[in-house]
Design a protein around this motif. Structure first.
Motif, PDB file in Angstrom:
ATOM      1  N   ALA A 136      -5.939   7.540   7.753  1.00  0.00           N
ATOM      2  CA  ALA A 136      -5.355   6.217   7.555  1.00  0.00           C
ATOM      3  C   ALA A 136      -5.735   5.262   8.678  1.00  0.00           C
ATOM      4  O   ALA A 136      -5.977   4.071   8.439  1.00  0.00           O
ATOM      5  CB  ALA A 136      -3.833   6.325   7.445  1.00  0.00           C
ATOM      6  N   GLN A 172      -1.081  11.068  -4.278  1.00  0.00           N
ATOM      7  CA  GLN A 172      -0.227  10.529  -3.217  1.00  0.00           C
ATOM      8  C   GLN A 172      -0.905  10.665  -1.859  1.00  0.00           C
ATOM      9  O   GLN A 172      -0.822   9.753  -1.026  1.00  0.00           O
ATOM     10  CB  GLN A 172       1.107  11.264  -3.203  1.00  0.00           C
ATOM     11  CG  GLN A 172       1.983  10.972  -4.409  1.00  0.00           C
ATOM     12  CD  GLN A 172       3.283  11.742  -4.374  1.00  0.00           C
ATOM     13  OE1 GLN A 172       4.185  11.408  -3.602  1.00  0.00           O
ATOM     14  NE2 GLN A 172       3.395  12.778  -5.185  1.00  0.00           N
ATOM     15  N   LEU A 195      -2.002   7.561   0.603  1.00  0.00           N
ATOM     16  CA  LEU A 195      -1.580   7.403   1.997  1.00  0.00           C
ATOM     17  C   LEU A 195      -2.766   7.074   2.890  1.00  0.00           C
ATOM     18  O   LEU A 195      -2.648   6.292   3.836  1.00  0.00           O
ATOM     19  CB  LEU A 195      -0.882   8.681   2.475  1.00  0.00           C
ATOM     20  CG  LEU A 195       0.543   8.879   1.950  1.00  0.00           C
ATOM     21  CD1 LEU A 195       1.091  10.229   2.413  1.00  0.00           C
ATOM     22  CD2 LEU A 195       1.461   7.754   2.418  1.00  0.00           C
ATOM     23  N   ALA A 223      -3.619   3.552   2.257  1.00  0.00           N
ATOM     24  CA  ALA A 223      -2.603   2.658   2.808  1.00  0.00           C
ATOM     25  C   ALA A 223      -3.067   2.014   4.112  1.00  0.00           C
ATOM     26  O   ALA A 223      -2.682   0.883   4.424  1.00  0.00           O
ATOM     27  CB  ALA A 223      -1.293   3.413   3.034  1.00  0.00           C
ATOM     28  N   LEU A 281       1.118   2.798  -2.873  1.00  0.00           N
ATOM     29  CA  LEU A 281       2.006   3.963  -2.757  1.00  0.00           C
ATOM     30  C   LEU A 281       2.624   4.326  -4.105  1.00  0.00           C
ATOM     31  O   LEU A 281       2.709   5.501  -4.469  1.00  0.00           O
ATOM     32  CB  LEU A 281       3.085   3.697  -1.711  1.00  0.00           C
ATOM     33  CG  LEU A 281       2.571   3.477  -0.281  1.00  0.00           C
ATOM     34  CD1 LEU A 281       3.723   3.123   0.647  1.00  0.00           C
ATOM     35  CD2 LEU A 281       1.837   4.726   0.230  1.00  0.00           C
TER      36      LEU A 281
END
Length: 407
Positions: free
Chosen positions: A9, A127, A131, A134, A253
């Protein structure tokens, strides 16, 4: 979620910052090198070109490299490119350095998505990918405004110094947090490129290139739309863009969570959502506060689509997931360029600053038709007793590390 996702990330945050901050420093770059603003805009198109070309090339070449080592090499190239941008003595040098910085962009996200998906159970893959992504969406809320602020007080070169520091931090995090991950024994450039012979892969890429292009047709002209139509002062546009970034983060998300439960319906919903929001934005743009809500929903709907699209490509090319996931970012950057170009054409034709919204809604609907065709083709393949082209539907989830069943 595994802490290794944090390293991915942070890298995505740095990449998002360097990609989107360019729009805010164009006047400074133009003035410094004595070129026009349209000429300075080549650093944006040059970066997009680097993403499109670099994603398939580096993903295929790195097919047999340990994925941790490949991520470190990619981030090293990205960091060096930004360091070169910070030191660029001339505009030509800056163009080349932006192109080099962009080469690892798509492959980092592609390989990072494969690594992220491998670190969690099969039911949480989307998911995990969301992330990592993100970091890119948060860059629009935090990274870009802060880098732009730094440019205003310390000069435009400071933006690339900041991204260089983020790159170094990412290198340390990748080395310390991400586990080694060897590719499958039969991985090769040929096996990665073989994925391009599958219709489902091309359908997924077209969904991204056309459907997501609808969002960019509008977003590329958000600034004049908000000032000329919605009536905001130019100084308020930064806040409007931050609202868009918040929508992107929340949508990403939610999209990851939804894709793990119903991948294709999530893709359909994202495309339909883009189309509906763009029609509403076209109608409601003159009403300031409501227009801002529509901007939030545009960021939300667009980002709901991304995790499902990423997973769809990885499933459609289960034995070449790195290349497929990397090509997703080539398709999205093509969508960026195409959407902005088409949106500019309708504005130049005299239809006004809200016209790109209707154009974008049409592109999103075409993307939805392509996605529905992909889903129908898969259902027919299942019904015929065969295995879909990617080998993912109708079978147990595949382990992206080995190509075998996930446990």
């Amino acid at each position: 979620m595994p802490i290794a996702l944090l390293a991915l990330a942070v890298g995505a945050f740095g990449i998002g910052t360097t990609e989107f901050v360019a729009m805010g420093i164009l006047p400074d770059v133009a003035a410094y090198y004595g070129v026009s603003i349209p000429t300075a805009g080549y650093i944006i198109s040059g970066y997009a070109l680097g993403v499109v070309l670099g994603a398939p090339l580096l993903a295929a070449v790195g097919a047999r490299v340990d994925r941790k080592h490949l991520l470190i090499a990619l981030m090293g190239l990205f960091t060096l490119g930004n360091l070169a941008s910070a030191l660029a003595p001339g505009f030509g040098f800056l163009l080349v350095s932006r192109f080099l910085s962009a080469l690892p962009h798509g492959t980092f996200f592609g390989v990072g998505a494969v690594v992220a998906a491998s670190l969690v159970p099969a039911t949480r893959r989307a998911q995990a990918v969301s992330l990592m992504i993100a970091g890119l969406t948060v860059a629009n809320i935090v990274g870009v405004p802060l880098a732009t602020l730094a440019a205003q007080h310390l000069g435009w070169r400071s933006t690339y110094w900041i991204v260089t520091v983020i790159g170094v931090i990412t290198l340390v995090a990748l080395a310390g947090l991400v586990p080694r991950q060897r590719p499958s024994a039969d991985a090769s450039v040929r096996s990665e490129l073989a994925a391009l012979g599958r219709g489902q892969v091309w359908l997924a890429l077209l969904v991204g290139a056309v459907g997501f292009g609808g969002m960019f047709a509008s977003y590329s002209y958000i600034s004049p739309m908000m000032t000329e139509i919605a009536g905001f002062a130019p100084t308020a546009v930064t806040l409007v863009l931050a609202v868009y970034g918040v929508g992107m983060t929340v949508g990403n998300l939610v999209g990851g969570w939804a894709a793990d439960r119903a991948l294709m319906p999530t893709m359909y919903a994202g495309l339909a959502g883009i189309a509906v929001v763009l029609v509403l934005l076209h109608l409601l743009a003159p009403y300031g506060a409501i227009a801002v809500v529509m901007v939030f929903l545009l960021g939300f709907a667009g980002s709901v689509l991304v995790p499902s699209l990423q997973m769809r490509l990885m499933d459609a090319a289960a034995d070449a997931p790195s290349l497929a996931a990397a090509l997703n970012h080539s398709a999205l950057n093509f969508a960026n360029a195409m959407g902005a170009w088409l949106g500019g054409l309708v504005i130049a034709a005299g239809y006004g600053y809200t016209a790109p919204n209707l154009l974008g809604a049409g592109l999103a609907m075409i993307g939805l038709v392509l996605a529905l065709a992909s889903g129908l083709l898969e259902r027919r393949t299942r019904g015929g007793g065969g295995v879909p082209e990617g080998g993912s539907a109708g079978t147990a989830p595949r382990d992206v590390r080995t190509g075998g069943p996930a446990h």
